[in-house]
Design a protein around this motif. Structure first.
Motif, short mmCIF file in Angstrom:
data_model
loop_
_atom_site.label_atom_id
_atom_site.label_comp_id
_atom_site.label_asym_id
_atom_site.label_seq_id
_atom_site.Cartn_x
_atom_site.Cartn_y
_atom_site.Cartn_z
N ALA A 231 0.84 -1.20 0.00
CA ALA A 231 0.00 0.00 0.00
C ALA A 231 0.88 1.25 0.00
N SER A 232 0.32 2.36 -0.45
CA SER A 232 1.07 3.63 -0.46
C SER A 232 0.09 4.78 -0.31
N GLY A 233 0.63 5.94 0.08
CA GLY A 233 -0.18 7.15 0.18
C GLY A 233 -1.12 7.22 1.36
N GLN A 234 -0.94 6.34 2.37
CA GLN A 234 -1.87 6.29 3.49
C GLN A 234 -1.63 7.46 4.45
N LEU A 235 -2.73 8.10 4.87
CA LEU A 235 -2.70 9.23 5.78
C LEU A 235 -3.60 8.94 6.98
N ILE A 236 -3.22 9.51 8.13
CA ILE A 236 -4.06 9.42 9.31
C ILE A 236 -5.32 10.25 9.09
N HIS A 267 4.81 7.03 11.66
CA HIS A 267 3.98 8.12 11.16
C HIS A 267 4.78 9.43 11.23
N ALA A 268 4.30 10.43 10.51
CA ALA A 268 5.09 11.65 10.29
C ALA A 268 5.45 12.37 11.58
N SER A 269 4.62 12.26 12.61
CA SER A 269 4.92 12.94 13.88
C SER A 269 5.84 12.13 14.78
N ASP A 270 6.20 10.92 14.37
CA ASP A 270 7.02 10.05 15.20
C ASP A 270 7.77 9.07 14.31
N SER A 271 8.94 9.49 13.84
CA SER A 271 9.74 8.60 13.00
C SER A 271 10.65 7.69 13.81
N ALA A 272 10.75 7.93 15.13
CA ALA A 272 11.67 7.16 15.97
C ALA A 272 11.10 5.80 16.35
N ASN A 273 9.80 5.75 16.66
CA ASN A 273 9.18 4.50 17.11
C ASN A 273 8.62 3.73 15.92
N LYS A 274 8.94 2.45 15.89
CA LYS A 274 8.46 1.57 14.82
C LYS A 274 7.39 0.66 15.39
N TYR A 275 6.19 0.78 14.85
CA TYR A 275 5.04 0.07 15.38
C TYR A 275 4.74 -1.16 14.54
N ILE A 296 3.23 5.80 21.04
CA ILE A 296 4.03 6.48 22.08
C ILE A 296 3.87 7.99 21.93
N ILE A 297 3.87 8.45 20.71
CA ILE A 297 3.63 9.86 20.39
C ILE A 297 2.42 9.92 19.48
N GLY A 298 1.47 10.80 19.81
CA GLY A 298 0.25 10.90 19.03
C GLY A 298 0.50 11.33 17.60
N ALA A 299 -0.46 11.02 16.73
CA ALA A 299 -0.37 11.37 15.31
C ALA A 299 -1.35 12.49 15.00
N ALA A 300 -0.92 13.41 14.14
CA ALA A 300 -1.78 14.52 13.73
C ALA A 300 -2.62 14.10 12.53
N ASP A 301 -3.71 14.82 12.31
CA ASP A 301 -4.54 14.57 11.13
C ASP A 301 -3.70 14.73 9.86
N ASN A 302 -3.86 13.80 8.95
CA ASN A 302 -3.15 13.78 7.67
C ASN A 302 -1.66 13.47 7.80
N ASP A 303 -1.23 12.98 8.95
CA ASP A 303 0.13 12.47 9.05
C ASP A 303 0.32 11.31 8.06
N ALA A 304 1.40 11.34 7.32
CA ALA A 304 1.70 10.23 6.42
C ALA A 304 2.16 9.02 7.23
N VAL A 305 1.66 7.86 6.85
CA VAL A 305 2.05 6.60 7.49
C VAL A 305 2.92 5.81 6.51
N SER A 306 4.13 5.49 6.94
CA SER A 306 5.08 4.79 6.07
C SER A 306 5.21 3.34 6.48
N ILE A 307 5.27 2.46 5.49
CA ILE A 307 5.47 1.03 5.74
C ILE A 307 6.95 0.71 5.56
#
Length: 387
Positions: A231-236, A267-275, A296-307
């Motif tokens: 998948a690609s282009g996924q946003l919160i 996710h864009a607001s937290d690149s350190a933690n891998k879920y 661990i750190i909340g995500a903002a609306d439209n944060d990009a989610v990377s796989i």
């Protein structure tokens, strides 16, 4: 019923002893659910989970505080498989090898292969489940850990994840894949030097490593590469607070794989933690579920989610993170046509195998059987070391 298996007991246990020495991965170290003894194939058995409770102030008075009620949670475990390993001999076949004294040797090898085949199937199921029921991950996908001599920070970082999640400090297990094990054995001389490891040559001479940084070490051939979803282009879709485990996504471009259970995301607001994704998504929008304790750190609306990239897992966990429900295959009331049935317990893994003998026309068939199912019940007590 005649006790026809008695003469085979030495042969059976000789074979089991060989296989028991190989079981050093998931099977001996996960939780065993005894209630599964009453579960039929396809039937769900509920394994109880006691929740955390809050402390209360002690206040003197005529009666204690009216408190202490708890809602006991549960995880569903299903007996999904009932398998038998068949061994069959005709009278002519027995005669052809008995004259050379090879019958008992061949039969012992057949039993060993039977125990091994069933145990490997259980181990593979546990490994496949475990990678989809962890909380977070550490390391670089596609890069084998432990490549730097004298540096065990990979273990330290996995311990940190479990510590932060509140997992018990005792009873931790690390199951490695073959590549990670090779690096640990080949690069880290501190583990086989007696003056540094404190072990009298077990690693150097016998390839044995029992404890390392609080982990009971295990190894599993069931830990194979996880191929990531495409998948690609996924946003919160809407902000997600810290602690949230269900994440709503939109504007996803998917192909046949989507976002898969076992994928590693940031996710864009937290690149350190891998879920670790516990429940994936095949549609163009919807929910995915990550392991507890969630973000661990909340995500903002439209944060990009990377796989993250495809990886080969190594799994750290405590015993109560995963459940193995295993029992012998069910016999009808009054028994079936078996001439004799016996149970054989592996003292290492705890698996109880059923051995049944069926006398047929000029031949005999022996079945080694087991029924089982697996489940992840406490993702906050499991973490993935990427490889």
């Amino acid at each position: 019923m005649a006790n026809t298996l008695t003469g085979l007991v030495p042969t059976i246990y000789t074979a089991l002893d060989v296989v028991s020495r190989e079981q050093i991965g998931f099977i001996p170290n996960v939780n065993r659910d005894a209630t599964a003894q009453s579960g039929a194939v396809g039937q769900t058995v509920r394994s109880p989970i006691v929740p955390a409770a809050s402390l209360e102030d002690i206040t003197a008075g005529a009666t204690p505080a009216d408190s202490g009620d708890q809602t006991i949670g549960y995880a569903d475990v299903t007996i999904t498989k009932s398998k038998a390993y068949p061994i069959r001999w005709t009278g002519e076949e027995q005669l052809s090898v008995s004259q050379f004294g090879q019958y008992n040797t061949i039969l012992a090898d057949q039993f060993a292969q039977g125990f091994r085949t069933i145990a490997n199937a259980v181990e593979t199921d546990l490994a496949a489940m475990a990678k989809t029921r962890a909380s977070r991950a550490y390391g670089t996908a596609g890069t084998t850990p432990f490549t730097t001599a004298g540096d065990l920070s990979d273990l330290a970082e996995i311990n940190r994840i479990l510590d932060d999640n509140g997992a018990p400090a005792t009873g931790r297990v690390m199951v490695l894949n073959s590549a990670a094990r090779a690096k640990l054995e080949g690069k880290h001389s501190e583990l086989f030097k007696v003056n540094e490891s404190g072990d009298a040559g077990a690693m150097l001479r016998q390839r044995q490593m029992r404890q390392l940084q609080g982990f009971t070490m295990g190894y599993s051939a069931g830990l194979v590469q996880h191929v990531k979803g495409a998948a690609s282009g996924q946003l919160i879709n809407g902000a997600e607070a810290a602690g949230q485990t269900t994440l709503t996504l939109d504007t996803i471009t998917v192909n046949t794989t989507g976002i898969k259970a076992g994928d590693i995301i940031t996710h864009a607001s937290d690149s350190a933690n891998k879920y670790v994704v516990n429940t994936g998504l095949a549609a163009t929008a919807g929910d995915i579920v990550i392991g507890n304790p969630g973000l661990i750190i909340g995500a903002a609306d439209n944060d990009a989610v990377s796989i993250g990239n495809s990886y080969t897992p190594n799994i750290a966990f405590t015993q109560n993170a995963f459940v193995l429900a295993a029992r012998v295959p069910a016999m009808p009331q009054g028994g079936d046509s078996a001439d004799d049935v016996m149970l054989v317990t592996d003292p290492i893994s705890g698996l109880v195998f059923q051995v049944a003998m069926y006398r047929q026309y000029r031949r005999v068939k022996i079945e080694i059987g087991l029924a089982w199912g697996v489940a992840g019940v406490k993702s906050e007590h499991a973490a993935t070391l990427l490889g």
